[in-house]
Write a protein that holds these residues in place. Sequence first.
Motif, PDB file in Angstrom:
ATOM      1  N   LEU A   1       0.869  -1.183   0.000  1.00  0.00           N
ATOM      2  CA  LEU A   1       0.000   0.000   0.000  1.00  0.00           C
ATOM      3  C   LEU A   1       0.902   1.228   0.000  1.00  0.00           C
ATOM      4  N   GLY A   2       0.653   2.165  -0.902  1.00  0.00           N
ATOM      5  CA  GLY A   2       1.544   3.315  -1.064  1.00  0.00           C
ATOM      6  C   GLY A   2       2.678   2.983  -2.027  1.00  0.00           C
ATOM      7  N   GLY A   3       2.342   2.303  -3.104  1.00  0.00           N
ATOM      8  CA  GLY A   3       3.353   1.853  -4.073  1.00  0.00           C
ATOM      9  C   GLY A   3       3.946   2.967  -4.902  1.00  0.00           C
ATOM     10  N   THR A   4       3.326   4.153  -4.889  1.00  0.00           N
ATOM     11  CA  THR A   4       3.906   5.285  -5.630  1.00  0.00           C
ATOM     12  C   THR A   4       4.800   6.136  -4.734  1.00  0.00           C
ATOM     13  N   GLY A   5       4.858   5.801  -3.439  1.00  0.00           N
ATOM     14  CA  GLY A   5       5.751   6.532  -2.539  1.00  0.00           C
ATOM     15  C   GLY A   5       7.192   6.090  -2.766  1.00  0.00           C
ATOM     16  N   SER A   6       8.140   6.865  -2.266  1.00  0.00           N
ATOM     17  CA  SER A   6       9.557   6.554  -2.507  1.00  0.00           C
ATOM     18  C   SER A   6       9.917   5.187  -1.928  1.00  0.00           C
ATOM     19  N   ILE A   7       9.546   4.961  -0.664  1.00  0.00           N
ATOM     20  CA  ILE A   7       9.907   3.682  -0.029  1.00  0.00           C
ATOM     21  C   ILE A   7       9.044   2.551  -0.608  1.00  0.00           C
ATOM     22  N   GLY A   8       7.757   2.809  -0.803  1.00  0.00           N
ATOM     23  CA  GLY A   8       6.860   1.777  -1.341  1.00  0.00           C
ATOM     24  C   GLY A   8       7.320   1.292  -2.711  1.00  0.00           C
TER      25      GLY A   8
ATOM     26  N   THR B   1      -0.947  -0.199  -4.344  1.00  0.00           N
ATOM     27  CA  THR B   1      -1.941   0.874  -4.434  1.00  0.00           C
ATOM     28  C   THR B   1      -1.271   2.220  -4.707  1.00  0.00           C
ATOM     29  N   PHE B   2      -2.032   3.072  -5.367  1.00  0.00           N
ATOM     30  CA  PHE B   2      -1.652   4.477  -5.538  1.00  0.00           C
ATOM     31  C   PHE B   2      -2.888   5.301  -5.194  1.00  0.00           C
ATOM     32  N   PHE B   3      -2.664   6.601  -4.961  1.00  0.00           N
ATOM     33  CA  PHE B   3      -3.804   7.445  -4.613  1.00  0.00           C
ATOM     34  C   PHE B   3      -3.839   8.670  -5.522  1.00  0.00           C
ATOM     35  N   HIS B   4      -3.024   9.715  -5.210  1.00  0.00           N
ATOM     36  CA  HIS B   4      -3.040  10.930  -6.033  1.00  0.00           C
ATOM     37  C   HIS B   4      -2.234  10.749  -7.314  1.00  0.00           C
ATOM     38  N   HIS B   5      -1.081  10.100  -7.193  1.00  0.00           N
ATOM     39  CA  HIS B   5      -0.133  10.045  -8.311  1.00  0.00           C
ATOM     40  C   HIS B   5      -0.303   8.769  -9.135  1.00  0.00           C
ATOM     41  N   GLN B   6      -0.549   8.959 -10.434  1.00  0.00           N
ATOM     42  CA  GLN B   6      -0.654   7.809 -11.335  1.00  0.00           C
ATOM     43  C   GLN B   6       0.690   7.092 -11.366  1.00  0.00           C
TER      44      GLN B   6
ATOM     45  N   GLN C   1      -6.127   1.737  -7.652  1.00  0.00           N
ATOM     46  CA  GLN C   1      -6.281   3.068  -7.046  1.00  0.00           C
ATOM     47  C   GLN C   1      -7.106   2.927  -5.766  1.00  0.00           C
ATOM     48  N   CYS C   2      -6.592   3.514  -4.686  1.00  0.00           N
ATOM     49  CA  CYS C   2      -7.246   3.298  -3.391  1.00  0.00           C
ATOM     50  C   CYS C   2      -6.900   4.431  -2.439  1.00  0.00           C
ATOM     51  N   ASP C   3      -7.939   5.016  -1.831  1.00  0.00           N
ATOM     52  CA  ASP C   3      -7.696   5.950  -0.729  1.00  0.00           C
ATOM     53  C   ASP C   3      -7.753   5.104   0.531  1.00  0.00           C
ATOM     54  N   ILE C   4      -6.578   4.830   1.103  1.00  0.00           N
ATOM     55  CA  ILE C   4      -6.573   3.842   2.189  1.00  0.00           C
ATOM     56  C   ILE C   4      -7.062   4.423   3.523  1.00  0.00           C
TER      57      ILE C   4
ATOM     58  N   SER D   1       6.507   2.444  10.220  1.00  0.00           N
ATOM     59  CA  SER D   1       6.253   3.406  11.290  1.00  0.00           C
ATOM     60  C   SER D   1       7.400   4.426  11.275  1.00  0.00           C
ATOM     61  N   ALA D   2       7.828   4.889  12.436  1.00  0.00           N
ATOM     62  CA  ALA D   2       8.951   5.840  12.521  1.00  0.00           C
ATOM     63  C   ALA D   2       9.426   5.838  13.967  1.00  0.00           C
ATOM     64  N   LYS D   3      10.745   5.954  14.146  1.00  0.00           N
ATOM     65  CA  LYS D   3      11.308   5.952  15.507  1.00  0.00           C
ATOM     66  C   LYS D   3      10.754   7.105  16.339  1.00  0.00           C
TER      67      LYS D   3
ATOM     68  N   SER E   1       0.632  10.349  16.015  1.00  0.00           N
ATOM     69  CA  SER E   1      -0.009   9.421  15.064  1.00  0.00           C
ATOM     70  C   SER E   1       0.803   8.135  14.939  1.00  0.00           C
ATOM     71  N   LYS E   2       2.135   8.238  14.989  1.00  0.00           N
ATOM     72  CA  LYS E   2       2.968   7.035  14.889  1.00  0.00           C
ATOM     73  C   LYS E   2       2.963   6.257  16.209  1.00  0.00           C
ATOM     74  N   ALA E   3       2.873   6.965  17.355  1.00  0.00           N
ATOM     75  CA  ALA E   3       2.774   6.266  18.648  1.00  0.00           C
ATOM     76  C   ALA E   3       1.453   5.482  18.700  1.00  0.00           C
TER      77      ALA E   3
ATOM     78  N   ALA F   1      15.621   9.443   1.623  1.00  0.00           N
ATOM     79  CA  ALA F   1      15.337  10.544   0.698  1.00  0.00           C
ATOM     80  C   ALA F   1      13.969  10.335   0.051  1.00  0.00           C
ATOM     81  N   SER F   2      13.057  11.271   0.269  1.00  0.00           N
ATOM     82  CA  SER F   2      11.695  11.174  -0.290  1.00  0.00           C
ATOM     83  C   SER F   2      11.037  12.549  -0.148  1.00  0.00           C
ATOM     84  N   PRO F   3       9.917  12.782  -0.836  1.00  0.00           N
ATOM     85  CA  PRO F   3       9.214  14.056  -0.653  1.00  0.00           C
ATOM     86  C   PRO F   3       8.832  14.286   0.819  1.00  0.00           C
TER      87      PRO F   3
HETATM   88  N1  LIG Z   1      11.329   9.109   4.424  1.00  0.00           N
HETATM   89  C1  LIG Z   1      11.711   9.049   5.692  1.00  0.00           C
HETATM   90  O1  LIG Z   1      12.773   9.580   6.088  1.00  0.00           O
HETATM   91  C2  LIG Z   1      10.878   8.309   6.699  1.00  0.00           C
HETATM   92  C3  LIG Z   1      11.367   8.189   8.013  1.00  0.00           C
HETATM   93  C4  LIG Z   1      10.594   7.501   8.953  1.00  0.00           C
HETATM   94  C5  LIG Z   1       9.385   6.955   8.574  1.00  0.00           C
HETATM   95  N2  LIG Z   1       8.924   7.102   7.280  1.00  0.00           N
HETATM   96  C6  LIG Z   1       7.626   6.516   6.937  1.00  0.00           C
HETATM   97  O2  LIG Z   1       7.749   5.758   5.753  1.00  0.00           O
HETATM   98  C7  LIG Z   1       6.485   5.722   5.048  1.00  0.00           C
HETATM   99  C8  LIG Z   1       6.725   6.034   3.572  1.00  0.00           C
HETATM  100  O3  LIG Z   1       7.227   7.360   3.457  1.00  0.00           O
HETATM  101  P1  LIG Z   1       7.990   7.914   2.158  1.00  0.00           P
HETATM  102  O4  LIG Z   1       9.189   8.620   2.664  1.00  0.00           O
HETATM  103  O5  LIG Z   1       8.124   6.830   1.127  1.00  0.00           O
HETATM  104  O6  LIG Z   1       6.917   9.021   1.687  1.00  0.00           O
HETATM  105  P2  LIG Z   1       6.407   9.499   0.246  1.00  0.00           P
HETATM  106  O7  LIG Z   1       7.443   9.249  -0.793  1.00  0.00           O
HETATM  107  O8  LIG Z   1       5.904  10.870   0.449  1.00  0.00           O
HETATM  108  O9  LIG Z   1       5.158   8.493  -0.033  1.00  0.00           O
HETATM  109  C9  LIG Z   1       3.946   8.601   0.655  1.00  0.00           C
HETATM  110  C10 LIG Z   1       2.951   7.620   0.066  1.00  0.00           C
HETATM  111  O10 LIG Z   1       1.718   7.706   0.781  1.00  0.00           O
HETATM  112  C11 LIG Z   1       0.647   7.639  -0.162  1.00  0.00           C
HETATM  113  N3  LIG Z   1      -0.577   8.218   0.389  1.00  0.00           N
HETATM  114  C12 LIG Z   1      -0.717   9.368   1.101  1.00  0.00           C
HETATM  115  N4  LIG Z   1      -1.994   9.523   1.472  1.00  0.00           N
HETATM  116  C13 LIG Z   1      -2.676   8.428   1.005  1.00  0.00           C
HETATM  117  C14 LIG Z   1      -4.026   7.973   1.066  1.00  0.00           C
HETATM  118  N5  LIG Z   1      -4.981   8.688   1.692  1.00  0.00           N
HETATM  119  N6  LIG Z   1      -4.369   6.796   0.462  1.00  0.00           N
HETATM  120  C15 LIG Z   1      -3.443   6.091  -0.178  1.00  0.00           C
HETATM  121  N7  LIG Z   1      -2.145   6.442  -0.279  1.00  0.00           N
HETATM  122  C16 LIG Z   1      -1.779   7.605   0.308  1.00  0.00           C
HETATM  123  C17 LIG Z   1       1.166   8.374  -1.374  1.00  0.00           C
HETATM  124  O11 LIG Z   1       0.422   7.969  -2.534  1.00  0.00           O
HETATM  125  P3  LIG Z   1       0.125   9.011  -3.750  1.00  0.00           P
HETATM  126  O12 LIG Z   1       1.421   9.758  -3.959  1.00  0.00           O
HETATM  127  O13 LIG Z   1      -0.280   8.145  -4.895  1.00  0.00           O
HETATM  128  O14 LIG Z   1      -0.959   9.867  -3.235  1.00  0.00           O
HETATM  129  C18 LIG Z   1       2.604   7.837  -1.404  1.00  0.00           C
HETATM  130  O15 LIG Z   1       2.594   6.572  -2.067  1.00  0.00           O
HETATM  131  C19 LIG Z   1       5.584   6.717   5.788  1.00  0.00           C
HETATM  132  O16 LIG Z   1       4.739   6.002   6.666  1.00  0.00           O
HETATM  133  C20 LIG Z   1       6.565   7.553   6.619  1.00  0.00           C
HETATM  134  O17 LIG Z   1       5.975   8.076   7.779  1.00  0.00           O
HETATM  135  C21 LIG Z   1       9.655   7.752   6.339  1.00  0.00           C
END
Ligand SMILES: NC(=O)c1ccc[n+]([C@@H]2O[C@H](COP(=O)([O-])OP(=O)(O)OC[C@H]3O[C@@H](n4cnc5c(N)ncnc54)[C@H](OP(=O)(O)O)[C@@H]3O)[C@@H](O)[C@H]2O)c1
Length: 235
Positions: A6-13, A32-37, A49-52, A131-133, A151-153, A184-186
């Motif tokens: 879930l969140g496959g369009t995110g950097s880590i996903g 899954t993806f939400f905003h970004h194709q 496509q899913c708003d989780i 989650s997150a530390k 929210s993470k706690a 590194a991610s948005p």
């Molecule tokens: N990056 C870090 O340094 C870091 C550190 C600690 C923990 N984390 C955790 O790691 C996880 C991934 O973060 P990331 O850095 O990969 O962030 P990211 O690149 O900003 O990705 C966020 C993802 O969340 C999805 N998303 C947001 N709202 C949504 C919704 N309502 N329904 C479905 N999808 C939704 C976005 O999908 P769309 O773009 O398609 O909307 C995107 O795939 C998060 O839980 C974050 O808290 C990250």
Amino acid sequence: MNVLVLGGTGSIGLAIIQQLLLIKPHANIHATFFHHQPQYQHSHLHWHQCDITLENHIKALAKQLPRLDVVINAVGMLHTTEHQPEKSIQQFDTNFFQANIQTNTLPSLLIAKHFMAALKTSSRSYFVTISAKVGSIEDNRLGGWISYRSSKAALNMAIKTISIEWRTKLPHCCVIAFHPGTTASPLSKPFQRNVAPHKLFTPSYTAQCLLNLLATLTPQDTGKFLSYDGNALPW
Ligand SMILES: NC(=O)c1ccc[n+]([C@@H]2O[C@H](COP(=O)([O-])OP(=O)(O)OC[C@H]3O[C@@H](n4cnc5c(N)ncnc54)[C@H](OP(=O)(O)O)[C@@H]3O)[C@@H](O)[C@H]2O)c1
């Protein structure tokens, strides 16, 4: 092997998906993806496509995926265009707090509720939430970021509680919360300035850490909060 990210369009996903396709070439991956194709395509990858944050979206997805071995929730938010994480309680904003809870806490509860049956079909399954530390209460030495931390706690408490229930109901499932390290991610972009270069991971490094870790975990490890380096974190 059937996997849902879930969140496959995110950097880590996305990095998790790409790494999985490399190391498990026969795996069937749903994401899954939400905003970004999604831009990335592969014959073993199926996008939904899913708003989780919406239970009816999660329920409809679960109906399509009755058998899963691995579920990884990589969705999350830290800031919005209007709001940065708080430095002081004076910056606390109800709507921003609720957005954090809605995106970072609620989805894993809904996913566990609706994908429990699918994970039960596997002889060795994994339910992983990123989650997150900063969600660790014991580890909180700096303060700040009160909505994200809370929210993470709350997410961590939910994961721990689900892991306890599933010890008897899904004894073959390993439920964990995973801390990816600063990646590194948005999401982390506005906060990368003070991070030493060797402490700012690429998404593919973080994905490798997670998948290497999963390869070593058994159902006996259920209920742990684990860091990218494999160390257990205090809840
Ligand atoms: N990056 C870090 O340094 C870091 C550190 C600690 C923990 N984390 C955790 O790691 C996880 C991934 O973060 P990331 O850095 O990969 O962030 P990211 O690149 O900003 O990705 C966020 C993802 O969340 C999805 N998303 C947001 N709202 C949504 C919704 N309502 N329904 C479905 N999808 C939704 C976005 O999908 P769309 O773009 O398609 O909307 C995107 O795939 C998060 O839980 C974050 O808290 C990250």
